[in-house]
Scaffold this active site. Structure first.
Site, PDB file in Angstrom:
ATOM      1  N   THR A   1      -7.164   8.471 -24.431  1.00  0.00           N
ATOM      2  CA  THR A   1      -5.880   7.799 -24.256  1.00  0.00           C
ATOM      3  C   THR A   1      -6.076   6.443 -23.601  1.00  0.00           C
ATOM      4  OG1 THR A   1      -4.672   9.894 -24.103  1.00  0.00           O
ATOM      5  CG2 THR A   1      -3.600   7.948 -23.178  1.00  0.00           C
TER       6      THR A   1
ATOM      7  N   HIS B   1      -4.553  14.763 -33.258  1.00  0.00           N
ATOM      8  CA  HIS B   1      -5.984  14.807 -32.922  1.00  0.00           C
ATOM      9  C   HIS B   1      -6.827  15.224 -34.134  1.00  0.00           C
ATOM     10  CE1 HIS B   1      -5.920  13.938 -28.619  1.00  0.00           C
ATOM     11  NE2 HIS B   1      -4.823  14.682 -28.519  1.00  0.00           N
TER      12      HIS B   1
ATOM     13  N   ALA C   1     -10.484  17.580 -13.258  1.00  0.00           N
ATOM     14  CA  ALA C   1     -11.673  18.406 -13.500  1.00  0.00           C
ATOM     15  C   ALA C   1     -12.644  18.302 -12.333  1.00  0.00           C
ATOM     16  CB  ALA C   1     -12.347  17.974 -14.795  1.00  0.00           C
TER      17      ALA C   1
END
Length: 438
Positions: free
Chosen positions: A109, A159, A331
């Site tokens: 993105t 995607h 993450a």
């Protein structure tokens, strides 16, 4: 009235200033983007700029590019010079199209926004406030040079992967724009460390993301429910724990990067009964590695500055502002035990192998390009010194003059915009030392 001695004292610094300024104009001709000095920066007391310096122009100091480099180790792969030398003669005014394959949770993105908002173009993309898509037309034409989420939208499905894009993009482009000439499609993508990417996808799904509208087209059809069972009941998988996420065997997060870069038609698409698992995995990994290597460009989320550097030199396009490395992600904030980390690596063992390959090739391409750029700058400096020496030996007064030879324009040595014969490679650290010697 000033005496002769005073006149000489005033004249000497004036001549010195003129000499330095002439030398600077010779090295950095008007209109060139190759020389970068910060606003107000002085060279031995002499201001070198009449216009404000743009911070975005000075990306590539050696330290910036080397800071994120891991220790150099011998390559495990036998890459050829052809594998390392990545440059395409991208013609934005002609029939060339950049196609961005956006893999989930790889920083795509952010990179996609760079493509539509941050490239220095003759005709920039038209991005209107409140609209997700921008219009990226060629100069003077109603034709798109970029196929991506933020330009053409999800025209080949949410995607879309390599299998979908390579079959869909030419058809979609022909429908949108009637064109007689054959287009050249340059595929690009971003990759990320498999464990970090997997955890990021889990957190995203935990917040309610599904991507359930993705088509997964292969050999003309989408997979059946038996071929691709869902991992959850209801509208989404909100609140899923990491253990639940890992325990779903049909979870497309597993080895996502390999699956999205491979030619799935080679393994019967999503029909797992077409061949044994070992054979399928070998074909998928080999296909993904081959397609990645042959793409025009790919970047790595963990190496933002190098990604920017290589993209600019691959396409001879220049970004307006520098990429930013952000390591504090969702993450990164997940506290993993060694046991859980190993489990994630096992679930993504194909992605782990692909990323090792991709990282090795990426860093070798960077070193190859960087070394060649420095070599060409040294050759250019040697050529200029030889020319000055010849002028001195012939007793001619030195005068600024553009000379041919060496690298020109956007092809090599960091020429990111098509230049004139006076352009020099954009390597900041070399120009400071050159001007000092003049």
């Amino acid at each position: 009235m000033m005496d002769e001695r005073s006149s000489k004292l005033i004249l000497v610094p004036i001549l010195a200033v003129l000499f330095v300024m002439i030398g600077y104009q010779y090295i950095c001709p008007a209109g060139s983007n190759s020389c970068h000095f910060k606003a107000g920066e002085k060279l031995r007391g002499v201001s070198l700029l009449s216009t404000p310096y743009q911070d975005s122009d000075d990306f590539y100091r050696d330290q910036d590019l080397e800071d994120d480099s891991p220790p150099k180790v011998p390559s495990k792969f036998n890459f050829t010079e052809r594998d390392l030398d990545r440059h395409v003669e991208f013609n934005i005014k002609g029939d060339d199209v950049i196609v961005f394959l956006h893999i989930q949770k790889t920083g795509g993105t952010t990179f996609g926004r760079h493509l539509v908002r941050n490239i220095r173009l003759e005709q920039p993309c038209d991005c209107k406030p409140g609209q997700k898509k921008c219009t990226c037309h060629r100069p003077g034409k109603e034709e798109s040079w970029l196929f991506s989420r933020f330009s053409t939208g999800w025209s080949c499905g949410l995607h879309a992967d390599w299998t979908e894009l390579t079959n869909c993009v030419p058809v979609i482009m022909d429908k949108k724009e009637a064109q007689r000439n054959k287009r050249n499609f340059y595929y690009i993508t971003m990759l990320r460390d498999p464990v970090s990417r997997y955890l990021s996808e889990w957190k995203h799904v935990q917040r309610g993301a599904t991507w359930k509208t993705a088509l997964h087209m292969c050999d003309g059809r989408s997979p059946t429910q038996d071929e691709l069972p869902t991992c959850y009941n209801g509208d989404d998988w909100s609140g899923v724990t990491l253990t639940e996420f890992m325990n779903c065997p049909s979870n497309l997060a597993n080895n996502r990067q390999v699956r999205m870069l491979a030619d799935l038609s080679l393994v019967g698409c999503y029909n797992l009964s077409s061949m044994n698992e070992s054979q399928r995995n070998h074909i998928l990994l080999s296909s993904a590695m081959s397609n990645l290597k042959n793409m025009a460009f790919y970047g790595l989320t963990e190496f933002q500055r190098k990604t920017q550097y290589l993209f600019e030199r691959t396409f001879s396009l220049r970004f307006i502002s520098a990429f930013t490395q952000i390591n504090s992600t969702r993450a990164a904030n997940v506290d993993l035990s060694e046991l859980v980390r190993k489990r994630i690596e096992e679930l993504n063992f194909l992605d782990v192998q692909l990323y090792e390959y991709a990282k090795d090739l990426f860093l070798q391409r960077f070193q190859f390009t960087r070394q060649r750029e420095h070599q060409e700058v040294r050759l250019k400096r040697r050529e200029e010194r030889r020319w000055l020496r010849e002028q001195k030996e012939q007793g001619r007064p030195w005068a600024p003059k553009h000379r041919g030879g060496g690298n020109r324009g956007g092809r090599r040595g960091g020429g990111l915009e098509k230049g004139t014969d006076g352009d020099f490679p954009t390597t900041t650290e070399d120009y400071t030392s050159q001007v000092a010697r003049w």
